[in-house]
Design a protein around this motif. Structure first.
Motif, PDB file in Angstrom:
ATOM      1  N   LEU A 104      41.190   3.976  42.662  1.00 52.91           N
ATOM      2  CA  LEU A 104      39.813   4.373  42.975  1.00 52.91           C
ATOM      3  C   LEU A 104      38.833   3.630  42.072  1.00 52.91           C
ATOM      4  O   LEU A 104      37.807   3.119  42.531  1.00 52.91           O
ATOM      5  CB  LEU A 104      39.644   5.884  42.811  1.00 52.91           C
ATOM      6  CG  LEU A 104      40.510   6.774  43.698  1.00 52.91           C
ATOM      7  CD1 LEU A 104      40.117   8.223  43.535  1.00 52.91           C
ATOM      8  CD2 LEU A 104      40.380   6.374  45.146  1.00 52.91           C
ATOM      9  N   LEU A 105      39.165   3.551  40.781  1.00 59.05           N
ATOM     10  CA  LEU A 105      38.293   2.825  39.852  1.00 59.05           C
ATOM     11  C   LEU A 105      38.185   1.358  40.249  1.00 59.05           C
ATOM     12  O   LEU A 105      37.118   0.755  40.143  1.00 59.05           O
ATOM     13  CB  LEU A 105      38.835   2.947  38.426  1.00 59.05           C
ATOM     14  CG  LEU A 105      38.676   4.300  37.757  1.00 59.05           C
ATOM     15  CD1 LEU A 105      39.444   4.331  36.456  1.00 59.05           C
ATOM     16  CD2 LEU A 105      37.223   4.581  37.498  1.00 59.05           C
ATOM     17  N   THR A 106      39.301   0.769  40.725  1.00 59.84           N
ATOM     18  CA  THR A 106      39.267  -0.639  41.122  1.00 59.84           C
ATOM     19  C   THR A 106      38.334  -0.851  42.307  1.00 59.84           C
ATOM     20  O   THR A 106      37.575  -1.822  42.338  1.00 59.84           O
ATOM     21  CB  THR A 106      40.680  -1.111  41.478  1.00 59.84           C
ATOM     22  OG1 THR A 106      41.514  -0.873  40.370  1.00 59.84           O
ATOM     23  CG2 THR A 106      40.695  -2.572  41.823  1.00 59.84           C
ATOM     24  N   ILE A 107      38.391   0.084  43.268  1.00 61.22           N
ATOM     25  CA  ILE A 107      37.496  -0.045  44.424  1.00 61.22           C
ATOM     26  C   ILE A 107      36.046  -0.007  43.974  1.00 61.22           C
ATOM     27  O   ILE A 107      35.219  -0.834  44.378  1.00 61.22           O
ATOM     28  CB  ILE A 107      37.774   1.087  45.432  1.00 61.22           C
ATOM     29  CG1 ILE A 107      39.162   0.910  46.039  1.00 61.22           C
ATOM     30  CG2 ILE A 107      36.731   1.114  46.518  1.00 61.22           C
ATOM     31  CD1 ILE A 107      39.607   2.095  46.840  1.00 61.22           C
ATOM     32  N   ILE A 108      35.740   0.946  43.064  1.00 62.20           N
ATOM     33  CA  ILE A 108      34.365   1.060  42.570  1.00 62.20           C
ATOM     34  C   ILE A 108      33.984  -0.210  41.813  1.00 62.20           C
ATOM     35  O   ILE A 108      32.897  -0.765  41.992  1.00 62.20           O
ATOM     36  CB  ILE A 108      34.229   2.301  41.670  1.00 62.20           C
ATOM     37  CG1 ILE A 108      34.433   3.558  42.513  1.00 62.20           C
ATOM     38  CG2 ILE A 108      32.882   2.334  40.995  1.00 62.20           C
ATOM     39  CD1 ILE A 108      34.547   4.819  41.712  1.00 62.20           C
TER      40      ILE A 108
END
Lengths: 260, 167
Positions: A156-160
């Protein structure tokens, strides 16, 4: 000469034992009877600690990395008068490489070290033993939610990170340096493939998430229960997981480029 | 921090990630560009497709009307068989239209340009475009140019000699 060979053998054996112990630890923590519902607040807590609290550093560094890639790319592309390709350059470099790897490195420093220190201190103050005495399994109560929280947060952090970094590149390229907005987004869309580029980046980050969280939780649980031991364990978490992320990134990229 | 505030933050985090994924899918990559659009396939054979790639645009008068779906070599006549996936919105293209492979810019990517014909029948699924023009290969063109310049020179001197010898 013999002692040298013996040392190599001992090193190899200890690596194998450590790997085996870590694998047993992971499988014992993760493969258990699912008891959803009751323990969801523990998972929420873990997601908050490793996901939400990592948001500020991820967003700020994503913005600056996107901006610097935009600036560097503009200067290079300007030499060939193809600044319209800036969008594809920023998007591809961020989505394929910078997003997963930089997020994983920051995550190892921000969340991995915190996990190791927390669990190590629990072990040093004998909270884990006390829990076991009370009939609560620390693997299910402490380790499992933290592992799952890490597994979920990093993708999720990577997508953000990717979204913010591309916005940062847009900020520099379009708003400041005057690249045509239509060319920027249109070239990006025609050169970025959702499955080949975006999904592969997310798969990479999922693998990194498993490795980093596993490393962090295991190091905490196997730390020598002293102040010095915890500090060593925390250092090992950050150093090993950074190295493993960089090495695995190469392997995964080679596999994905090879049409796997 | 209470359990409620904590859960709110986690929900906010997950929503933010979903918003990021939506942006990556719709704004950054080509996920939804051609899905949902109804298309029809048309075949065209070229002697040489040059540097044409799958997913290259098909245009008419500069307006994009489709894209290249697949490229294969015909085992019988050794020509390149290109399948063009046309958008259904461009269903009014005469079936005697010509297809030519052009280059965007001097060194840019190749694309297919359709020149409208005069037939009353429109192209439909499974049709074949018979009138095609190959890609222009820069190296061949330079070679031909050099060759023809040399030939002109030698031909000129030959004809001079030919004119001279009878006298």
């Amino acid at each position: 000469m013999i002692t040298f060979v013996q040392k190599v053998g001992r090193l190899g054996l200890s690596i194998c034992t450590e790997l085996g112990r870590a694998s047993f630890f992971l499988s014992k923590s993760v493969w258990r009877k699912p008891r959803t519902g009751k323990k969801l607040h523990l998972l929420a807590h873990a997601l908050f600690n490793s996901g939400v609290l990592s948001l500020p550093i991820i967003i700020v560094s994503a913005l600056f990395i996107g901006m610097v890639v935009g600036l560097q790319g503009f200067n290079i592309l300007n030499k060939f008068a193809v600044t319209s390709a800036l969008g594809s350059m920023v998007a591809l470099s961020v989505v394929r490489e910078l997003g997963p790897v930089v997020t994983a490195l920051l995550f190892a420093g921000r969340a991995g070290s915190a996990l190791t220190a927390e669990i190590g201190l629990m072990k040093a103050t004998e909270q884990l033993d006390a829990m076991e005495m009370m009939g609560v399994d620390p693997l299910g109560r402490i380790m499992l939610p933290r592992l799952l929280g890490g597994f979920i947060s990093l993708p999720l952090l990577t997508i953000i990170f990717c979204a913010v970094a591309i916005y940062g590149g847009n900020l520099i390229g379009v708003q400041w340096l005057g690249v045509d907005a239509g060319a920027f987004w249109n070239n990006m869309q025609s050169s970025v493939d959702f499955r080949l580029d975006v999904m592969n980046g997310i798969i990479k980050s999922a693998v990194f998430g498993v490795v980093i969280t596993w490393m962090a939780v295991y190091q905490g649980a196997s730390a020598v229960p002293t102040a010095e031991g915890i500090s060593h364990a925390t250092t090992r978490t950050v150093v090993y997981s950074s190295l493993i992320v960089l090495g695995l990134d190469f392997v995964l990229t080679a596999m994905m480029m090879g049409g796997w | 921090m209470g359990q409620k505030a904590l859960e709110t933050w986690v929900g906010f985090f997950i929503l933010l990630a979903i918003a990021g994924l939506v942006m990556l899918a719709f704004q950054v990559s080509n996920l939804t560009r051609y899905q949902g659009k109804r298309t029809y396939d048309v075949t065209a054979q070229f002697d040489n497709i040059g540097d044409l790639k799958v997913r290259a645009p098909v245009t008419m008068a500069g307006v994009k009307v489709g894209q290249v779906a697949s490229i294969a070599l015909d085992p019988k006549n050794y020509r390149a068989t290109v399948i063009l996936r046309m958008d259904n919105t461009a269903h009014y293209i005469p079936n005697d239209s010509e297809a030519s492979i052009l280059t965007a810019g001097l060194l840019g990517a190749n694309y297919i340009s359709l020149t409208p014909g005069f037939a009353d029948q429109f192209l439909k699924n499974g049709d074949v475009i018979s009138e095609t023009h190959s890609a222009i290969i820069l190296e061949q063109m330079i070679g031909q140019l050099l060759f023809s310049v040399n030939k002109d020179k030698t031909a000129g001197s030959d004809s001079d000699n030919a004119n001279k010898t009878p006298n």
